[in-house]
Write a protein that holds these residues in place. Structure first.
Motif, short mmCIF file in Angstrom:
data_model
loop_
_atom_site.label_atom_id
_atom_site.label_comp_id
_atom_site.label_asym_id
_atom_site.label_seq_id
_atom_site.Cartn_x
_atom_site.Cartn_y
_atom_site.Cartn_z
N PHE A 298 14.90 6.97 5.49
CA PHE A 298 14.52 6.69 4.11
C PHE A 298 13.58 7.76 3.57
CE2 PHE A 298 15.31 2.67 6.25
CZ PHE A 298 16.23 2.06 5.40
N PHE A 299 13.84 8.18 2.34
CA PHE A 299 12.97 9.11 1.63
C PHE A 299 12.37 8.34 0.46
CE2 PHE A 299 12.29 12.02 -1.92
CZ PHE A 299 11.56 13.05 -1.32
N VAL A 300 11.04 8.33 0.36
CA VAL A 300 10.37 7.55 -0.68
C VAL A 300 10.22 8.40 -1.94
CG1 VAL A 300 8.35 6.18 -1.30
CG2 VAL A 300 9.07 6.31 1.10
N GLU A 301 10.91 8.00 -3.00
CA GLU A 301 10.74 8.67 -4.29
C GLU A 301 9.55 8.08 -5.03
OE1 GLU A 301 12.86 9.23 -8.66
OE2 GLU A 301 14.02 8.32 -7.05
N LYS A 302 9.44 6.76 -4.99
CA LYS A 302 8.38 6.07 -5.70
C LYS A 302 8.01 4.81 -4.93
CE LYS A 302 7.49 3.71 -10.08
NZ LYS A 302 8.09 3.23 -11.35
N GLY A 303 6.69 4.51 -4.89
CA GLY A 303 6.26 3.28 -4.23
C GLY A 303 5.64 3.51 -2.87
N CYS A 304 5.64 2.46 -2.07
CA CYS A 304 5.00 2.54 -0.75
C CYS A 304 5.72 1.62 0.23
CB CYS A 304 3.53 2.15 -0.87
SG CYS A 304 2.62 2.29 0.69
N LEU A 305 5.96 2.15 1.42
CA LEU A 305 6.53 1.38 2.52
C LEU A 305 5.51 1.32 3.64
CD1 LEU A 305 10.08 3.05 2.80
CD2 LEU A 305 9.35 1.26 1.22
N ARG A 306 5.69 0.38 4.54
CA ARG A 306 4.85 0.35 5.73
C ARG A 306 5.71 0.12 6.96
NH1 ARG A 306 2.25 -5.11 7.58
NH2 ARG A 306 3.79 -6.60 6.84
N PHE B 164 1.51 3.87 6.68
CA PHE B 164 1.99 3.72 5.31
C PHE B 164 2.75 4.97 4.91
CE2 PHE B 164 -2.06 1.32 5.49
CZ PHE B 164 -1.59 0.06 5.17
N PHE B 165 3.76 4.81 4.06
CA PHE B 165 4.57 5.94 3.60
C PHE B 165 4.67 5.88 2.08
CE2 PHE B 165 5.74 4.91 7.88
CZ PHE B 165 5.82 6.14 8.50
N ILE B 166 4.27 6.96 1.42
CA ILE B 166 4.27 7.00 -0.04
C ILE B 166 5.19 8.11 -0.53
CG2 ILE B 166 1.98 5.96 -0.26
CD1 ILE B 166 0.85 8.79 -0.63
N GLU B 167 5.13 8.37 -1.84
CA GLU B 167 6.02 9.33 -2.48
C GLU B 167 6.14 10.65 -1.72
OE1 GLU B 167 4.64 6.44 -5.55
OE2 GLU B 167 3.60 7.62 -4.05
N ILE C 80 10.34 -1.89 8.94
CA ILE C 80 9.97 -1.06 7.79
C ILE C 80 10.15 -1.92 6.56
CG2 ILE C 80 10.51 1.01 6.46
CD1 ILE C 80 11.57 2.25 9.09
N GLU C 81 9.09 -2.00 5.75
CA GLU C 81 9.07 -2.94 4.64
C GLU C 81 8.43 -2.30 3.41
OE1 GLU C 81 7.32 -7.45 4.14
OE2 GLU C 81 6.12 -6.01 5.26
N ALA C 82 8.95 -2.63 2.23
CA ALA C 82 8.32 -2.18 0.99
C ALA C 82 7.11 -3.06 0.69
CB ALA C 82 9.32 -2.26 -0.16
N ILE C 83 6.03 -2.44 0.25
CA ILE C 83 4.86 -3.23 -0.15
C ILE C 83 4.51 -3.03 -1.62
CG2 ILE C 83 3.87 -3.50 2.13
CD1 ILE C 83 2.03 -1.25 1.66
N GLU C 84 5.32 -2.23 -2.30
CA GLU C 84 5.27 -2.09 -3.76
C GLU C 84 6.71 -2.05 -4.26
OE1 GLU C 84 1.35 0.83 -4.35
OE2 GLU C 84 3.37 1.64 -4.57
N HIS C 85 6.90 -2.24 -5.55
CA HIS C 85 8.22 -1.93 -6.11
C HIS C 85 8.47 -0.46 -5.80
CE1 HIS C 85 7.79 -5.67 -8.46
NE2 HIS C 85 9.11 -5.66 -8.41
N SER C 86 9.57 -0.17 -5.15
CA SER C 86 9.80 1.18 -4.66
C SER C 86 11.21 1.66 -4.97
CB SER C 86 9.58 1.24 -3.14
OG SER C 86 8.27 0.83 -2.79
N VAL C 87 11.33 2.97 -5.06
CA VAL C 87 12.64 3.62 -5.14
C VAL C 87 12.76 4.49 -3.90
CG1 VAL C 87 14.11 5.22 -6.41
CG2 VAL C 87 12.64 3.62 -7.67
#
Length: 195
Positions: free
Chosen positions: A50-58, A72-75, A95-102
């Motif tokens: 996964f590549f994070v364009e927007k938001g945050c994953l953990r 944590f993984f951000i933009e 691996i989970e989103a913790i914000e609305h993410s793209v």
């Protein structure tokens, strides 16, 4: 779908033709995810990066009913359960989103094909190796910090290295990352605010 936003700034690092670049980026799929959406469940075999364009994953794991956040993984960052992905074994993490993410994801078959093609291009091979070493270094740093630093020291390191995470991430995730309760985190913050 345009790949300009998430991938264009990476383009200059890849000495390939525009046609190849479009082929490679075209292998990624865009996905919008809500908070708490699990992209990989602990115990499943990882087949995506996964590549994070927007938001945050953990990345986190279950420890006898308590979730422990590892990272944590951000933009602009990439995340996968590397061991599971590479060895086709059950993932030790979720691996989970913790914000609305793209996020943009690529499957193992597609990525393996790209890696096979670029491994003979010295600059691209070096980028891949550097990426692997950077990830390994981050894991080692996290491991050493978790074993030798106090929760307060880890919190201060997090503020220093990733102040944006401390500002935007809910406190219970920060506490989970530090291996403490929200109450303990509040005490640490109070102590730092009034030394």
């Amino acid at each position: 779908m345009s790949f300009k936003n998430p991938f264009e700034k990476l383009r200059r690092h890849f000495p390939v033709s525009d046609a190849k670049w479009n082929e490679y980026t075209g292998a990624f799929q865009r996905m919008e995810v809500k908070p708490k959406k699990v992209l990989l469940k602990e115990g499943s075999v990882s087949t995506k990066v996964f590549f994070v364009e927007k938001g945050c994953l953990r990345a986190w794991f279950d420890n006898n009913g308590h979730d422990i956040t590892l990272q944590f993984f951000i933009e602009g960052q990439v995340v996968s359960s590397i061991e599971s992905y590479h060895k086709k074994i059950p993932s030790p993490i979720s691996i989970e989103a913790i914000e609305h993410s793209v996020v943009w994801w690529i499957g193992k078959t597609e990525l393996d094909k790209i890696v096979e093609e670029v491994k003979d291009v010295p600059k691209l091979r070096d980028l891949l190796i550097d990426g692997i070493f950077e990830r390994t270094f981050n894991y080692m740093r996290l491991f050493f910090s978790a074993t030798k630093d106090s929760p307060q020291e880890r919190y201060l390191n997090l503020i220093k290295e990733h102040p944006e995470i401390v500002k935007r991430i809910p406190q219970h995730y920060i506490a989970s990352y530090l291996g403490i309760t929200k109450v303990h985190l509040s005490r640490i913050k109070g102590k730092l605010a009034h030394p």
